[in-house]
Design a protein around this motif. Sequence first.
Motif, PDB file in Angstrom:
ATOM      1  N   ALA A 171      -4.806  -1.126  -4.498  1.00 58.34           N
ATOM      2  CA  ALA A 171      -6.202  -0.779  -4.751  1.00 58.34           C
ATOM      3  C   ALA A 171      -6.886  -1.766  -5.684  1.00 58.34           C
ATOM      4  O   ALA A 171      -8.110  -1.895  -5.665  1.00 58.34           O
ATOM      5  N   HIS A 172      -6.098  -2.475  -6.496  1.00 51.94           N
ATOM      6  CA  HIS A 172      -6.663  -3.442  -7.442  1.00 51.94           C
ATOM      7  C   HIS A 172      -6.578  -4.879  -6.954  1.00 51.94           C
ATOM      8  O   HIS A 172      -6.818  -5.806  -7.711  1.00 51.94           O
ATOM      9  N   GLN A 206      -8.475  -1.936   4.469  1.00 49.81           N
ATOM     10  CA  GLN A 206      -9.737  -1.230   4.653  1.00 49.81           C
ATOM     11  C   GLN A 206     -10.062  -0.895   6.106  1.00 49.81           C
ATOM     12  O   GLN A 206     -10.825   0.005   6.373  1.00 49.81           O
ATOM     13  N   LEU A 227      -6.580  -5.184  -0.154  1.00 46.82           N
ATOM     14  CA  LEU A 227      -7.642  -4.294   0.323  1.00 46.82           C
ATOM     15  C   LEU A 227      -8.298  -4.825   1.593  1.00 46.82           C
ATOM     16  O   LEU A 227      -8.710  -4.051   2.456  1.00 46.82           O
ATOM     17  N   GLY A 257       0.810  -1.218   0.000  1.00 51.94           N
ATOM     18  CA  GLY A 257       0.000   0.000   0.000  1.00 51.94           C
ATOM     19  C   GLY A 257       0.839   1.262   0.000  1.00 51.94           C
ATOM     20  O   GLY A 257       0.435   2.284  -0.564  1.00 51.94           O
ATOM     21  N   PRO A 261       0.377   2.095  -4.209  1.00 51.05           N
ATOM     22  CA  PRO A 261      -1.033   2.196  -3.838  1.00 51.05           C
ATOM     23  C   PRO A 261      -1.974   1.710  -4.939  1.00 51.05           C
ATOM     24  O   PRO A 261      -3.038   1.162  -4.645  1.00 51.05           O
ATOM     25  N   GLU A 262      -1.565   1.878  -6.213  1.00 47.70           N
ATOM     26  CA  GLU A 262      -2.418   1.419  -7.315  1.00 47.70           C
ATOM     27  C   GLU A 262      -2.556  -0.104  -7.301  1.00 47.70           C
ATOM     28  O   GLU A 262      -3.641  -0.640  -7.495  1.00 47.70           O
TER      29      GLU A 262
END
Length: 169
Positions: free
Chosen positions: A55-56, A65, A61, A47, A51-52
């Motif tokens: 995020a996928h 979260q 995640l 992360g 970060p991309e």
Amino acid sequence: MRTRRPYAEPHLTGVCLGLLLLACFALTGQGLGASGAFASVASGVVGTVSPEAAAHSAYFLSYLQDGSPWTAWIVVEIIGVLIGATASAALAGRTRLTSVHAIRPSAGKLFAGVAGGTLMGIGAALARGCTSGLALSGGAVLSVGAWIFMAALFLAGFLAAPLVRRLWP
């Protein structure tokens, strides 16, 4: 140099571990474990670095979260384990670096150790938890799955021991 004291008495240590587990449930609402800390830290690294990519990924995640993975209970617990283990070793006079003479290095032993560790890691990931978390925390709350797992683990250990015994003197 201090003299080495004997290891802790195992029955007393088991009682203390049970009391610690009870305190963890009472104070944090969570049990003990280990493997989730590595997944939380890995998610935090991914992360931060990409970060991309995080995020996928549903896997990353799931750890990102609920806030910072660096302050997750299990990460704090493992930091406490490292600090406690270091303090215990220092108090017992067992902090010097040594090699284990009982196990002579060989390619077969190295392969067996790496293969066993890899299989345990894969198993922990597939089970979404490690042996300590399942046995201690699951067993403490009388989870049928935890008790079946522990019986299977001991059975597998007894069956595999004769097969790998020749690797160690």
